[in-house]
Design an enzyme around this catalytic site. Structure first.
Site, PDB file in Angstrom:
ATOM      1  N   THR A  97       0.837  -1.197   0.000  1.00 40.48           N
ATOM      2  CA  THR A  97       0.000   0.000   0.000  1.00 40.48           C
ATOM      3  C   THR A  97       0.874   1.250   0.000  1.00 40.48           C
ATOM      4  O   THR A  97       0.644   2.185  -0.786  1.00 40.48           O
ATOM      5  CB  THR A  97      -0.956   0.000   1.216  1.00 40.48           C
ATOM      6  OG1 THR A  97      -1.952  -1.008   1.001  1.00 40.48           O
ATOM      7  CG2 THR A  97      -1.639   1.339   1.390  1.00 40.48           C
TER       8      THR A  97
ATOM      9  N   GLN B  27       0.037  -8.853  -6.251  1.00 43.93           N
ATOM     10  CA  GLN B  27      -0.529 -10.199  -6.421  1.00 43.93           C
ATOM     11  C   GLN B  27       0.239 -11.009  -7.456  1.00 43.93           C
ATOM     12  O   GLN B  27      -0.160 -12.136  -7.778  1.00 43.93           O
ATOM     13  CB  GLN B  27      -2.006 -10.110  -6.828  1.00 43.93           C
ATOM     14  CG  GLN B  27      -2.913  -9.479  -5.781  1.00 43.93           C
ATOM     15  CD  GLN B  27      -2.991 -10.302  -4.488  1.00 43.93           C
ATOM     16  OE1 GLN B  27      -2.467 -11.414  -4.388  1.00 43.93           O
ATOM     17  NE2 GLN B  27      -3.643  -9.748  -3.481  1.00 43.93           N
TER      18      GLN B  27
ATOM     19  N   SER C 264       4.823  -6.829  -1.721  1.00 39.62           N
ATOM     20  CA  SER C 264       5.032  -7.022  -0.292  1.00 39.62           C
ATOM     21  C   SER C 264       5.150  -8.512   0.002  1.00 39.62           C
ATOM     22  O   SER C 264       4.372  -9.312  -0.518  1.00 39.62           O
ATOM     23  CB  SER C 264       3.855  -6.439   0.484  1.00 39.62           C
ATOM     24  OG  SER C 264       3.955  -6.822   1.836  1.00 39.62           O
TER      25      SER C 264
ATOM     26  N   HIS D 130       4.377 -10.389   2.443  1.00 41.16           N
ATOM     27  CA  HIS D 130       3.362 -11.175   3.163  1.00 41.16           C
ATOM     28  C   HIS D 130       2.366 -11.829   2.208  1.00 41.16           C
ATOM     29  O   HIS D 130       1.583 -12.665   2.614  1.00 41.16           O
ATOM     30  CB  HIS D 130       2.658 -10.331   4.244  1.00 41.16           C
ATOM     31  CG  HIS D 130       1.573  -9.449   3.731  1.00 41.16           C
ATOM     32  ND1 HIS D 130       0.239  -9.751   3.880  1.00 41.16           N
ATOM     33  CD2 HIS D 130       1.618  -8.280   3.070  1.00 41.16           C
ATOM     34  CE1 HIS D 130      -0.493  -8.791   3.337  1.00 41.16           C
ATOM     35  NE2 HIS D 130       0.328  -7.889   2.843  1.00 41.16           N
TER      36      HIS D 130
ATOM     37  N   THR E 287      13.974   5.137   9.868  1.00 46.78           N
ATOM     38  CA  THR E 287      14.982   4.121  10.154  1.00 46.78           C
ATOM     39  C   THR E 287      14.602   2.832   9.419  1.00 46.78           C
ATOM     40  O   THR E 287      13.511   2.313   9.627  1.00 46.78           O
ATOM     41  CB  THR E 287      15.025   3.849  11.668  1.00 46.78           C
ATOM     42  OG1 THR E 287      15.225   5.091  12.343  1.00 46.78           O
ATOM     43  CG2 THR E 287      16.141   2.883  12.021  1.00 46.78           C
TER      44      THR E 287
ATOM     45  N   CYS F  68     -18.566  -1.386   2.875  1.00 48.56           N
ATOM     46  CA  CYS F  68     -18.099  -0.245   3.651  1.00 48.56           C
ATOM     47  C   CYS F  68     -16.889   0.394   2.984  1.00 48.56           C
ATOM     48  O   CYS F  68     -16.794   1.596   2.862  1.00 48.56           O
ATOM     49  CB  CYS F  68     -17.724  -0.733   5.034  1.00 48.56           C
ATOM     50  SG  CYS F  68     -17.717   0.539   6.269  1.00 48.56           S
TER      51      CYS F  68
END
Lengths: 376, 362
Positions: A69, A177, A195, A197, A233, A319
């Site tokens: 992100t 992805q 990323s 993860h 950092t 939402c």
């Protein structure tokens, strides 16, 4: 629990976790000019070198961030701001993750013009249309290699060729992805985000590849760090943990993908027996993602029913999207009720056949329960 | 172009607004559902559920889907913060006890939605409130009448709707009782939607206003004295904003007899406490009147009046004042609280209402 939401997050591999623990013992800020700082710096530099080698890039082209992100925000806003001399026109697609589309919305509110290229039923950008909407003042084209909801794969090489014919225009590729699911050539783009993860690494860290010569305006102020593009950092241990995850994601891609393709094929053939079910993911989507709709059943309703039976799937929530149907599914199907009914099953090479059995049994119950309800 | 009349339905995810949506569709309207996102958990500063939580939005979106109506969320957080929460804080700091739900109905729910409806070609805005709107042929004015179910009547909270707003609003549940609504909800399968009726102020779900004010403003409201009518200091209070008129519990003062908050002196940070009889007043003033069934008050008028939602109406006479009304109740009223709403009725029709205040402001 049957976890079928691997596109949201994956379990951390032992190698990535161990590398993290090892490196976490390093004391010192990588920005400091003393022995401890140099030691931390060495960890970060080694991670950058290894990642660069795996990607076919130069170590100076690796920027560490907090996640995909942040990488997308930095790339989209940073490229746009650094490229004002070309203009304020940006081209994107309806298949982007919200970290790209929301960044574009911010730019739009600040005077940029954003245009979305049409996609076909297969979710791919129409290259002729792309060619037509790029203008002399188009400063940026931003596309995802693999779309997060449908798994649609974009022809990045062809898109890159079109963009490269305009020397003033930059190309950002969101590969969040893509890594571990399909081949990736960072050299085709000016910036590429991902990323670990999403490929069995840790959350809290991301990468932005930035081609050496591409200008980028930092989005976080605070002085030079190991890179001028991202203050703060450096998270040395998190950066180090990316390396084993990325190595496996690239090295084991063919075997993992074959396994996932078999699971996907089985799911597709079992699910298409249900008359009210439609597969939204294109045929040539990455096999890790299978997006489907059950006619007349809202996606959130199906998600809840599956969750009550211990199965985790994903839905683009009302939402987050202010009640609007999934833009990706809508773009591909042109049917807003179908888009509202959509949900995403995402698979891993770790997914077992027993888990697929369990999912199918739970789905069968949910389907029976939710589709026999009379229409109001 | 469709010839059907178009209705915009204010949906909360609850049973009432879901049934309202169903009834409007059954009445032949082309409907679109909408939810205003007013707060998020972080705005409320608690981890409790608020009235426009993600679950509520999912529930509303699912009902709209079942009814095959388009649905969208309108993000009004910034406006809500400005118009409702900040005013709530100001009024509390001025020593009054605000009623944000009334402002919310006026500016957000109906103000915003009536504007949105007009801009987007809707003929009316419908909601699940229990009240009735009728046009009085004689005066040409729109009347706001009580909901038929006395236990559910919400006209008190709606007194501030303007004639313009009333002309564009529809309350399909106004003529129904709650059990009928529940029956329709069960038939439609809406019963899985949120069961609890909204009660507390949505941005203070735990009801602790003092803690909310401190979290929101970042201030610490200074301690001060509880002072008896004879000037004796009876103890220390924990910040005057935390206390409301008529409050007895939680004062932490041992005085031998039951004592109540009967006045607050914000300037000197004093909370005045005393015996219950000091809470009773026959005369009440109100300002910022909104007149509904009449254009204005020009002569003393016999009315029935409420100074709080849960109260039964009381007989009184209303007298016009330069900026509002003076009300002489037939019987003295307990703990009439500045900042709260005074609503005047003529039979079951709302005559008008305003904000309770001191004599000098009315």
């Amino acid at each position: 629990m049957i976890y079928l939401d691997y596109c949201a997050d994956t379990p951390v591999s032992r190698e990535a976790f161990e590398r993290f623990c090892e490196a976490a013992g390093t004391l010192g800020s990588a920005n400091a000019r003393h022995a401890a700082g140099y030691a931390a710096r060495a960890v970060v530099d080694a991670a950058a070198s290894d990642i660069a080698a795996l990607l076919g890039a130069d170590p100076t082209e690796i920027i560490f961030t907090s996640g995909a992100t942040e990488s997308n925000n930095l790339a989209v806003k940073g490229l746009a701001l650094a490229n004002l001399r070309t203009g304020r026109h940006i081209v994107s697609t309806p298949m982007e993750h919200s970290s790209v589309s929301a960044s574009l919305a911010v730019l739009e509110r600040n005077g940029w013009e954003v245009e979305l290229a049409d996609v076909g039923r297969d979710g791919k950008v129409d290259l002729d249309a792309l060619e037509r909407i790029i203008r002399p003042d188009t400063a940026l084209v931003t596309v995802s290699t693999v779309s997060s909801e449908l798994g649609a794969v974009q022809p990045i090489a062809e898109i890159s060729e079109i963009v490269r014919r305009r020397p003033g225009c930059r190309l950002h590729v969101d590969a969040a992805q893509a890594v571990g699911k399909t081949e990736l050539d960072v050299r085709l783009a000016d910036t590429v985000s991902f990323s670990p993860h999403k490929f069995y690494g840790l959350t809290g860290v991301g990468v932005l590849y930035k081609r050496y010569g591409a200008e980028l305006e930092p989005q976080m102020d605070g002085g030079a760090s190991t890179t001028a593009y991202r203050s703060g950092t450096p998270a040395a241990a998190l950066a180090a943990s990316i390396v084993p995850a990325l190595r496996s994601a690239i090295g084991e891609l063919p075997a993992r993908r074959e396994r996932v393709a078999a699971l996907n094929a089985r799911l597709r053939s079992e699910l298409t027996r249900y008359p009210l079910l439609r597969v939204n993911s294109p045929e040539d989507a990455v096999p890790h993602i299978l997006n489907v709709s059950v006619e007349g059943v809202k996606g959130t309703r199906m998600q809840r029913a599956l969750d009550e039976r211990g199965v985790c799937v994903s839905v683009r929530s009302a939402c987050a999207s202010d009640g609007l149907p999934s833009r990706e599914v809508l773009a591909v199907t042109g049917d807003s009720r179908r888009a509202l009914s959509s949900f995403r099953i995402s698979l891993s090479h770790l997914t077992t056949d027993a888990e697929i059995d369990g999912f199918l049994a739970a789905f069968d119950e949910c389907y029976e329960m939710l589709t026999k309800k009379p229409r109001l | 172009m469709s010839e059907k009349r178009r209705a915009l339905i204010a949906m909360s995810g609850g049973v009432d607004s879901s049934v309202a949506a169903y009834l409007m569709r059954e009445a032949g309207y082309e409907c679109e559902g909408v939810t205003l996102r007013l707060t998020r958990t972080e705005t409320a500063g608690t981890h409790g559920r608020t009235c426009c939580s993600e679950e509520d939005i999912d529930a509303a979106a699912e009902v709209a889907f079942e009814l095959d109506m388009p649905y969208r969320v309108l993000d009004c957080e910034a406006e809500f913060r400005r118009e409702i929460i900040e005013k709530f804080v100001r009024v509390y700091e001025a020593g009054e006890t605000p009623n944000p739900c009334i402002d919310c109905n006026r500016y957000m729910k109906f103000g915003r939605l009536v504007r949105y409806a007009a801009e987007n070609g809707f003929d009316c805005v419908a909601s699940g409130h229990y009240a009735r709107i009728e046009r009085d042929e004689e005066s040409g004015r729109y009347l706001l009448r009580k909901g038929l179910d006395p236990a559910k009547d919400q006209s008190y909270f709606l007194y501030s709707l303007t004639q313009e707003q009333l002309s564009r609003i529809c309350f399909p549940l106004g003529g129904m009782i709650k059990s009928e609504v529940r029956e329709i909800a069960a038939k439609c399968g809406f019963s899985s939607a949120r069961k609890r009726d909204s009660q507390d102020i949505c941005f203070v779900p735990d009801g602790d206003y003092g803690a909310f004010l401190e979290r929101f403003t970042g201030k610490r409201y200074p301690e001060g004295d509880f002072v008896a009518p004879d000037g004796r200091v009876l103890g220390r209070h924990r910040g005057a904003v935390r206390y409301t008129l008529g409050q007895r519990r939680g004062l932490g003062v041992a005085a031998g007899e039951r004592i109540y908050v009967y006045d607050k002196d914000m300037e000197n940070n004093i909370v005045r406490v005393g015996p219950e009889e000091l809470l009773f007043r026959r005369t009440v003033y109100a300002r910022d009147m909104n007149w509904v069934s009449i254009a204005g008050l020009d002569a003393p008028t016999r009315v029935r009046a409420k100074t709080r939602y849960s109260q039964r109406e009381q007989a009184a006479t209303a007298y016009p004042t330069p900026r509002g009304v003076r009300l002489e109740f037939d019987e003295p009223q307990r703990a009439v609280t500045p900042g709260q709403a005074l609503v005047l009725y003529d039979g079951d029709a709302v005559l008008g209402g305003g904000t309770i205040c001191g004599e000098e402001k009315a």
